[in-house]
Design a protein around this motif. Structure first.
Motif, PDB file in Angstrom:
ATOM      1  N   TRP A  19      -7.856   6.049 -12.417  1.00 11.73           N
ATOM      2  CA  TRP A  19      -8.834   6.616 -11.506  1.00 11.73           C
ATOM      3  C   TRP A  19      -8.322   6.751 -10.078  1.00 11.73           C
ATOM      4  O   TRP A  19      -9.096   7.016  -9.156  1.00 11.73           O
ATOM      5  CB  TRP A  19     -10.106   5.784 -11.501  1.00 11.73           C
ATOM      6  N   ASP A  20      -7.050   6.549  -9.847  1.00  6.24           N
ATOM      7  CA  ASP A  20      -6.515   6.640  -8.493  1.00  6.24           C
ATOM      8  C   ASP A  20      -6.672   8.061  -7.955  1.00  6.24           C
ATOM      9  O   ASP A  20      -6.735   9.029  -8.715  1.00  6.24           O
ATOM     10  CB  ASP A  20      -5.049   6.214  -8.473  1.00  6.24           C
ATOM     11  N   ILE A  21      -6.734   8.172  -6.638  1.00  5.05           N
ATOM     12  CA  ILE A  21      -6.958   9.463  -5.990  1.00  5.05           C
ATOM     13  C   ILE A  21      -5.772   9.787  -5.091  1.00  5.05           C
ATOM     14  O   ILE A  21      -5.295   8.932  -4.337  1.00  5.05           O
ATOM     15  CB  ILE A  21      -8.252   9.435  -5.144  1.00  5.05           C
ATOM     16  N   ASP A  22      -5.316  11.017  -5.154  1.00  2.00           N
ATOM     17  CA  ASP A  22      -4.298  11.516  -4.232  1.00  2.00           C
ATOM     18  C   ASP A  22      -5.022  11.844  -2.924  1.00  2.00           C
ATOM     19  O   ASP A  22      -5.997  12.592  -2.923  1.00  2.00           O
ATOM     20  CB  ASP A  22      -3.643  12.762  -4.828  1.00  2.00           C
ATOM     21  N   LEU A  66     -10.726   8.393   7.601  1.00  5.76           N
ATOM     22  CA  LEU A  66     -10.965   7.575   8.789  1.00  5.76           C
ATOM     23  C   LEU A  66      -9.849   7.854   9.793  1.00  5.76           C
ATOM     24  O   LEU A  66      -8.856   8.507   9.464  1.00  5.76           O
ATOM     25  CB  LEU A  66     -10.982   6.088   8.422  1.00  5.76           C
ATOM     26  N   ALA A  67      -9.974   7.309  10.968  1.00  2.02           N
ATOM     27  CA  ALA A  67      -8.935   7.476  11.990  1.00  2.02           C
ATOM     28  C   ALA A  67      -7.648   6.769  11.556  1.00  2.02           C
ATOM     29  O   ALA A  67      -7.672   5.818  10.779  1.00  2.02           O
ATOM     30  CB  ALA A  67      -9.433   6.901  13.315  1.00  2.02           C
ATOM     31  N   GLY A  68      -6.537   7.252  12.051  1.00  5.08           N
ATOM     32  CA  GLY A  68      -5.262   6.588  11.806  1.00  5.08           C
ATOM     33  C   GLY A  68      -4.753   6.739  10.386  1.00  5.08           C
ATOM     34  O   GLY A  68      -4.149   5.807   9.850  1.00  5.08           O
ATOM     35  N   ASP A  69      -4.989   7.864   9.759  1.00  7.13           N
ATOM     36  CA  ASP A  69      -4.528   8.126   8.384  1.00  7.13           C
ATOM     37  C   ASP A  69      -5.088   7.133   7.375  1.00  7.13           C
ATOM     38  O   ASP A  69      -4.458   6.846   6.353  1.00  7.13           O
ATOM     39  CB  ASP A  69      -2.991   8.124   8.306  1.00  7.13           C
ATOM     40  N   ALA A  70      -6.244   6.593   7.661  1.00  7.59           N
ATOM     41  CA  ALA A  70      -6.895   5.657   6.742  1.00  7.59           C
ATOM     42  C   ALA A  70      -8.009   6.382   5.987  1.00  7.59           C
ATOM     43  O   ALA A  70      -8.439   7.470   6.370  1.00  7.59           O
ATOM     44  CB  ALA A  70      -7.468   4.472   7.511  1.00  7.59           C
ATOM     45  N   TYR A  71      -8.467   5.749   4.897  1.00  9.11           N
ATOM     46  CA  TYR A  71      -9.532   6.315   4.060  1.00  9.11           C
ATOM     47  C   TYR A  71     -10.518   5.214   3.723  1.00  9.11           C
ATOM     48  O   TYR A  71     -10.122   4.084   3.438  1.00  9.11           O
ATOM     49  CB  TYR A  71      -8.956   6.911   2.768  1.00  9.11           C
ATOM     50  N   GLY A  72     -11.799   5.547   3.773  1.00  9.06           N
ATOM     51  CA  GLY A  72     -12.846   4.599   3.415  1.00  9.06           C
ATOM     52  C   GLY A  72     -13.449   4.975   2.072  1.00  9.06           C
ATOM     53  O   GLY A  72     -13.650   6.163   1.788  1.00  9.06           O
ATOM     54  N   GLU A 127      -7.059  -2.506   2.149  1.00  8.41           N
ATOM     55  CA  GLU A 127      -6.011  -2.359   1.145  1.00  8.41           C
ATOM     56  C   GLU A 127      -4.891  -1.511   1.729  1.00  8.41           C
ATOM     57  O   GLU A 127      -5.144  -0.547   2.456  1.00  8.41           O
ATOM     58  CB  GLU A 127      -6.552  -1.651  -0.101  1.00  8.41           C
ATOM     59  N   ALA A 128      -3.675  -1.854   1.377  1.00  4.98           N
ATOM     60  CA  ALA A 128      -2.528  -1.026   1.760  1.00  4.98           C
ATOM     61  C   ALA A 128      -2.381   0.103   0.753  1.00  4.98           C
ATOM     62  O   ALA A 128      -2.736  -0.044  -0.410  1.00  4.98           O
ATOM     63  CB  ALA A 128      -1.269  -1.890   1.764  1.00  4.98           C
ATOM     64  N   PHE A 129      -1.887   1.247   1.233  1.00  7.29           N
ATOM     65  CA  PHE A 129      -1.557   2.312   0.289  1.00  7.29           C
ATOM     66  C   PHE A 129      -0.248   2.946   0.696  1.00  7.29           C
ATOM     67  O   PHE A 129       0.206   2.804   1.829  1.00  7.29           O
ATOM     68  CB  PHE A 129      -2.704   3.315   0.126  1.00  7.29           C
ATOM     69  N   ASP A 130       0.383   3.601  -0.256  1.00 12.10           N
ATOM     70  CA  ASP A 130       1.742   4.106  -0.076  1.00 12.10           C
ATOM     71  C   ASP A 130       1.840   5.401   0.721  1.00 12.10           C
ATOM     72  O   ASP A 130       2.892   6.002   0.788  1.00 12.10           O
ATOM     73  CB  ASP A 130       2.400   4.291  -1.444  1.00 12.10           C
ATOM     74  N   GLY A 131       0.744   5.829   1.306  1.00 11.49           N
ATOM     75  CA  GLY A 131       0.756   7.059   2.070  1.00 11.49           C
ATOM     76  C   GLY A 131       0.284   8.253   1.279  1.00 11.49           C
ATOM     77  O   GLY A 131       0.115   9.342   1.818  1.00 11.49           O
ATOM     78  N   LYS A 132       0.027   8.051  -0.016  1.00 12.29           N
ATOM     79  CA  LYS A 132      -0.420   9.167  -0.846  1.00 12.29           C
ATOM     80  C   LYS A 132      -1.518   8.760  -1.826  1.00 12.29           C
ATOM     81  O   LYS A 132      -2.530   9.423  -1.939  1.00 12.29           O
ATOM     82  CB  LYS A 132       0.760   9.753  -1.605  1.00 12.29           C
ATOM     83  N   THR A 133      -1.338   7.655  -2.552  1.00 12.07           N
ATOM     84  CA  THR A 133      -2.243   7.282  -3.637  1.00 12.07           C
ATOM     85  C   THR A 133      -3.223   6.191  -3.219  1.00 12.07           C
ATOM     86  O   THR A 133      -2.805   5.111  -2.792  1.00 12.07           O
ATOM     87  CB  THR A 133      -1.444   6.799  -4.868  1.00 12.07           C
ATOM     88  N   LEU A 134      -4.520   6.468  -3.374  1.00 10.92           N
ATOM     89  CA  LEU A 134      -5.567   5.479  -3.114  1.00 10.92           C
ATOM     90  C   LEU A 134      -5.853   4.787  -4.447  1.00 10.92           C
ATOM     91  O   LEU A 134      -6.343   5.408  -5.388  1.00 10.92           O
ATOM     92  CB  LEU A 134      -6.828   6.162  -2.579  1.00 10.92           C
ATOM     93  N   ALA A 135      -5.552   3.501  -4.523  1.00 10.07           N
ATOM     94  CA  ALA A 135      -5.609   2.749  -5.788  1.00 10.07           C
ATOM     95  C   ALA A 135      -7.027   2.295  -6.118  1.00 10.07           C
ATOM     96  O   ALA A 135      -7.337   1.101  -6.145  1.00 10.07           O
ATOM     97  CB  ALA A 135      -4.658   1.563  -5.738  1.00 10.07           C
ATOM     98  N   ILE A 136      -7.886   3.248  -6.419  1.00 12.98           N
ATOM     99  CA  ILE A 136      -9.268   2.951  -6.801  1.00 12.98           C
ATOM    100  C   ILE A 136      -9.297   2.129  -8.094  1.00 12.98           C
ATOM    101  O   ILE A 136     -10.126   1.234  -8.258  1.00 12.98           O
ATOM    102  CB  ILE A 136     -10.077   4.254  -6.980  1.00 12.98           C
TER     103      ILE A 136
END
Length: 192
Positions: A19-22, A66-72, A127-136
């Motif tokens: 279920w991860d998201i790009d 979110l700001a700073g290349d983050a995602y909520g 959570e940390a992410f690799d810059g591409k994949t959000l580990a849902i």
């Protein structure tokens, strides 16, 4: 402040869920997501969690930038799980409804957040992410693991201690130290 960042591999997948998201699939105004686990995903989850079965798993959440290349990510999942009773080993059915909130930050930013102050009242995990994949997948797997009852018990199931020699079950229930008292008296009794 938020809770400290998770230090595990941000690209590590969890059993069963894909279920991860790009992050490039997340539009500027956010994205609503609904996922329903397949039979194969539920079977893999049950095996990984060491439960009898996962009969249903559905997640609904919103992903936003979110700001700073983050995602909520904020949402809720429901799961119907079956575990073995810790007393009788009979199936114990339970429906879980678990809200979750997480922010995915690039690895360097997540490390910096981990070194900052912690607000224990904040319900948002970092959570940390690799810059591409959000580990849902990992987030839901971990939340499901934490939500499981560690000692599932069937209604009415009670542990009955085995009776000791020379005592009855009623004696043991009435006074748990009755067997010890009898042993002490037998030991102290004068020998003829």
């Amino acid at each position: 402040m938020t809770k400290p960042a998770v230090t595990q591999d941000p690209t590590a997948a969890q059993p069963g869920l894909q279920w991860d998201i790009d992050n490039t699939d997340v539009p500027a105004n956010g994205k609503e997501v609904t996922k329903v686990a397949t039979e194969a995903e539920r079977a893999a989850l049950a095996q990984a969690l060491r439960i009898l079965s996962c009969d249903q798993l559905e997640a609904k959440y919103r992903v936003r930038r979110l700001a700073g290349d983050a995602y909520g990510v904020r949402g809720k999942f429901t799961a119907d799980v079956v575990q073995a009773c810790v007393i009788t080993l009979a199936p114990v059915f339970e429906t879980l409804s678990v809200p979750f909130a997480v922010e995915f930050h690039p690895l360097d930013a997540a490390k910096a957040a981990a070194e900052g102050a912690v607000d224990l009242d904040d319900d948002v995990e970092i959570e940390a992410f690799d810059g591409k994949t959000l580990a849902i997948s990992r987030v839901i797997f971990e939340e499901l693991t934490a939500a499981l009852n560690p000692y599932p018990r069937r209604p009415g199931a009670e542990y009955a201690a085995p009776a000791t020699a020379g005592s009855t079950t009623a004696d043991a229930k009435a006074n748990p130290f009755a067997a010890l008292a009898k042993l002490k008296m037998a030991k102290e009794a004068p020998k003829a």
